[in-house]
Design a protein around this motif. Structure first.
Motif, PDB file in Angstrom:
ATOM      1  N   PRO A  85       0.826  -1.215   0.000  1.00  0.00           N
ATOM      2  CA  PRO A  85       0.000   0.000   0.000  1.00  0.00           C
ATOM      3  C   PRO A  85       0.856   1.260   0.000  1.00  0.00           C
ATOM      4  O   PRO A  85       1.940   1.300   0.588  1.00  0.00           O
ATOM      5  N   HIS A  86       0.351   2.283  -0.643  1.00  0.00           N
ATOM      6  CA  HIS A  86       1.111   3.525  -0.827  1.00  0.00           C
ATOM      7  C   HIS A  86       1.464   4.187   0.503  1.00  0.00           C
ATOM      8  O   HIS A  86       2.558   4.750   0.654  1.00  0.00           O
ATOM      9  N   PHE A  87       0.576   4.101   1.481  1.00  0.00           N
ATOM     10  CA  PHE A  87       0.826   4.816   2.740  1.00  0.00           C
ATOM     11  C   PHE A  87       2.007   4.250   3.518  1.00  0.00           C
ATOM     12  O   PHE A  87       2.567   4.928   4.384  1.00  0.00           O
ATOM     13  N   LEU A  88       2.429   3.010   3.204  1.00  0.00           N
ATOM     14  CA  LEU A  88       3.555   2.413   3.924  1.00  0.00           C
ATOM     15  C   LEU A  88       4.893   3.003   3.484  1.00  0.00           C
ATOM     16  O   LEU A  88       5.818   3.106   4.295  1.00  0.00           O
ATOM     17  N   TYR A  89       5.025   3.342   2.216  1.00  0.00           N
ATOM     18  CA  TYR A  89       6.310   3.886   1.747  1.00  0.00           C
ATOM     19  C   TYR A  89       6.252   5.388   1.461  1.00  0.00           C
ATOM     20  O   TYR A  89       7.274   6.006   1.166  1.00  0.00           O
ATOM     21  N   GLU A  90       5.057   5.977   1.559  1.00  0.00           N
ATOM     22  CA  GLU A  90       4.919   7.409   1.265  1.00  0.00           C
ATOM     23  C   GLU A  90       5.815   8.294   2.130  1.00  0.00           C
ATOM     24  O   GLU A  90       6.372   9.279   1.625  1.00  0.00           O
ATOM     25  N   PRO A  91       6.035   7.983   3.433  1.00  0.00           N
ATOM     26  CA  PRO A  91       6.927   8.844   4.230  1.00  0.00           C
ATOM     27  C   PRO A  91       8.391   8.796   3.791  1.00  0.00           C
ATOM     28  O   PRO A  91       9.181   9.669   4.157  1.00  0.00           O
ATOM     29  N   PHE A  92       8.765   7.776   3.021  1.00  0.00           N
ATOM     30  CA  PHE A  92      10.174   7.583   2.671  1.00  0.00           C
ATOM     31  C   PHE A  92      10.489   7.919   1.214  1.00  0.00           C
ATOM     32  O   PHE A  92      11.595   8.343   0.898  1.00  0.00           O
ATOM     33  N   SER A 105       8.543   9.216  -2.708  1.00  0.00           N
ATOM     34  CA  SER A 105       7.349   9.651  -3.431  1.00  0.00           C
ATOM     35  C   SER A 105       7.004   8.645  -4.525  1.00  0.00           C
ATOM     36  O   SER A 105       7.829   7.801  -4.910  1.00  0.00           O
ATOM     37  N   ALA A 106       5.787   8.740  -5.035  1.00  0.00           N
ATOM     38  CA  ALA A 106       5.353   7.832  -6.094  1.00  0.00           C
ATOM     39  C   ALA A 106       6.204   8.010  -7.350  1.00  0.00           C
ATOM     40  O   ALA A 106       6.549   7.043  -8.029  1.00  0.00           O
ATOM     41  N   GLY A 107       6.563   9.270  -7.650  1.00  0.00           N
ATOM     42  CA  GLY A 107       7.390   9.515  -8.827  1.00  0.00           C
ATOM     43  C   GLY A 107       8.773   8.913  -8.715  1.00  0.00           C
ATOM     44  O   GLY A 107       9.284   8.312  -9.668  1.00  0.00           O
ATOM     45  N   HIS A 108       9.400   9.073  -7.551  1.00  0.00           N
ATOM     46  CA  HIS A 108      10.733   8.494  -7.358  1.00  0.00           C
ATOM     47  C   HIS A 108      10.671   6.961  -7.334  1.00  0.00           C
ATOM     48  O   HIS A 108      11.588   6.283  -7.801  1.00  0.00           O
ATOM     49  N   LYS A 109       9.602   6.433  -6.776  1.00  0.00           N
ATOM     50  CA  LYS A 109       9.445   4.973  -6.775  1.00  0.00           C
ATOM     51  C   LYS A 109       9.316   4.449  -8.198  1.00  0.00           C
ATOM     52  O   LYS A 109       9.900   3.412  -8.548  1.00  0.00           O
ATOM     53  N   GLN A 110       8.567   5.156  -9.032  1.00  0.00           N
ATOM     54  CA  GLN A 110       8.421   4.734 -10.419  1.00  0.00           C
ATOM     55  C   GLN A 110       9.760   4.803 -11.145  1.00  0.00           C
ATOM     56  O   GLN A 110      10.112   3.896 -11.904  1.00  0.00           O
ATOM     57  N   LEU A 111      10.517   5.870 -10.911  1.00  0.00           N
ATOM     58  CA  LEU A 111      11.816   5.994 -11.565  1.00  0.00           C
ATOM     59  C   LEU A 111      12.755   4.875 -11.134  1.00  0.00           C
ATOM     60  O   LEU A 111      13.477   4.296 -11.965  1.00  0.00           O
ATOM     61  N   LEU A 159       6.069  10.695 -15.418  1.00  0.00           N
ATOM     62  CA  LEU A 159       6.938  10.370 -14.285  1.00  0.00           C
ATOM     63  C   LEU A 159       6.356  10.780 -12.935  1.00  0.00           C
ATOM     64  O   LEU A 159       7.055  10.716 -11.923  1.00  0.00           O
ATOM     65  N   ASP A 160       5.086  11.178 -12.927  1.00  0.00           N
ATOM     66  CA  ASP A 160       4.467  11.540 -11.651  1.00  0.00           C
ATOM     67  C   ASP A 160       4.063  10.323 -10.837  1.00  0.00           C
ATOM     68  O   ASP A 160       3.710  10.438  -9.668  1.00  0.00           O
ATOM     69  N   GLY A 161       4.105   9.133 -11.452  1.00  0.00           N
ATOM     70  CA  GLY A 161       3.750   7.913 -10.738  1.00  0.00           C
ATOM     71  C   GLY A 161       2.270   7.627 -10.717  1.00  0.00           C
ATOM     72  O   GLY A 161       1.835   6.670 -10.061  1.00  0.00           O
ATOM     73  N   GLY A 162       1.472   8.411 -11.434  1.00  0.00           N
ATOM     74  CA  GLY A 162       0.026   8.227 -11.409  1.00  0.00           C
ATOM     75  C   GLY A 162      -0.422   6.898 -11.978  1.00  0.00           C
ATOM     76  O   GLY A 162      -1.237   6.190 -11.369  1.00  0.00           O
ATOM     77  N   MET A 163       0.096   6.517 -13.152  1.00  0.00           N
ATOM     78  CA  MET A 163      -0.291   5.252 -13.756  1.00  0.00           C
ATOM     79  C   MET A 163       0.193   4.076 -12.917  1.00  0.00           C
ATOM     80  O   MET A 163      -0.506   3.069 -12.758  1.00  0.00           O
ATOM     81  N   MET A 164       1.404   4.187 -12.382  1.00  0.00           N
ATOM     82  CA  MET A 164       1.917   3.129 -11.515  1.00  0.00           C
ATOM     83  C   MET A 164       1.024   2.935 -10.299  1.00  0.00           C
ATOM     84  O   MET A 164       0.757   1.811  -9.874  1.00  0.00           O
ATOM     85  N   MET A 165       0.531   4.039  -9.742  1.00  0.00           N
ATOM     86  CA  MET A 165      -0.366   3.961  -8.591  1.00  0.00           C
ATOM     87  C   MET A 165      -1.671   3.261  -8.960  1.00  0.00           C
ATOM     88  O   MET A 165      -2.207   2.458  -8.190  1.00  0.00           O
ATOM     89  N   ASN A 166      -2.186   3.551 -10.147  1.00  0.00           N
ATOM     90  CA  ASN A 166      -3.427   2.911 -10.593  1.00  0.00           C
ATOM     91  C   ASN A 166      -3.234   1.410 -10.785  1.00  0.00           C
ATOM     92  O   ASN A 166      -4.100   0.601 -10.408  1.00  0.00           O
ATOM     93  N   LEU A 167      -2.113   1.024 -11.388  1.00  0.00           N
ATOM     94  CA  LEU A 167      -1.840  -0.398 -11.595  1.00  0.00           C
ATOM     95  C   LEU A 167      -1.666  -1.129 -10.270  1.00  0.00           C
ATOM     96  O   LEU A 167      -2.152  -2.256 -10.094  1.00  0.00           O
TER      97      LEU A 167
END
Length: 239
Positions: free
Chosen positions: A73-80, A82-88, A151-159
């Motif tokens: 889940p996104h909330f577990l890694y969000e403090p460390f 961002s979605a964009g950096h995770k996608q990269l 690169l905002d991580g939006g599509m990755m979040m949806n998947l």
């Protein structure tokens, strides 16, 4: 189109998971002697060594990377991060691992098709499986340029949200893929299909790989010598 998406990404995942789990259990229960990788190393070892090592290193990284990345889940890694950096990070590390696995599976497929002895000793499922893996890796690598366009991580979040809703039996999963490219969808469809054919191919040996982890916690094996039950002097020569 919505009905097709619902069938492929709302119903088909559960069919694949059911066949994957029940089929693996039935094969282990009824046909344990076929539970093996059917190695062809004796026929030719050179290209197998390179192909197998490259493929397994790459595909294991991809498997665990996809599992953790999509099911966390996104909330577990969000403090460390961002979605964009995770996608990269996923694009770079997944691209390297995917390239290694692609080179490996290409060597394995060429070896199995070009060597007449190996081809004659191959099952149809062996060649079909390698072809599916080859195509799946091509599609996976093809998603990288598409991901680079957002690169905002939006599509990755949806998947990832789609995968989490499927696993947790929540509704609204299919709607998350409305904006996904056909490349992503085909990549996902083939990925699920690999789980569907899993029990009927040599992929079942993957279960044995995870089963070896039990050796880390099993008790030590106690080996007793037969000599302990023999009387003293039994090995002395007599006239």
């Amino acid at each position: 189109m919505r009905s097709l998406d619902f069938a492929l990404f709302g119903i088909y995942p559960y069919i694949c998971l059911a066949v994957f789990l029940v089929g693996s259990l039935l094969r282990f229960d009824r046909d344990q002697y076929s539970w093996k990788s059917d190695s062809s190393q004796l026929l030719r070892a050179g290209s197998l060594r390179w192909g197998s090592n490259l493929f397994h290193v790459g595909v294991l990284f991809l498997f665990f990377g996809h599992s953790v990345g999509m099911l966390t889940p996104h909330f577990l890694y969000e403090p460390f991060i961002s979605a964009g950096h995770k996608q990269l990070m996923a694009m770079v590390s997944g691209g390297i691992a995917g390239l290694l696995a692609f080179i490996g599976v290409s060597l394995l497929l060429h070896r199995r098709l070009s060597d007449i002895r190996i081809r004659r000793n191959s099952k149809a499922s062996d060649i079909l499986l390698l072809a599916l893996l080859w195509l799946q890796l091509v599609l996976g690598l093809a998603t990288i340029p598409l991901s680079a366009q957002h690169l905002d991580g939006g599509m990755m979040m949806n998947l990832a949200e789609w995968a989490q809703r499927i696993v947790t039996l929540r509704g609204g999963a299919v709607e998350l893929l409305a904006e996904a490219s056909w490349v992503f969808k085909l990549h996902m469809f083939l990925g699920m299909s690999l789980f569907l054919v899993f029990p009927f191919t040599r992929l079942v040996h993957v279960w044995s790989g995870f089963g070896t982890l039990a050796y880390l916690v099993r008790p030590y094996q106690l080996v007793r010598s037969r000599r302990l039950s023999l009387p003293p002097g039994h090995d002395r020569l007599t006239r």
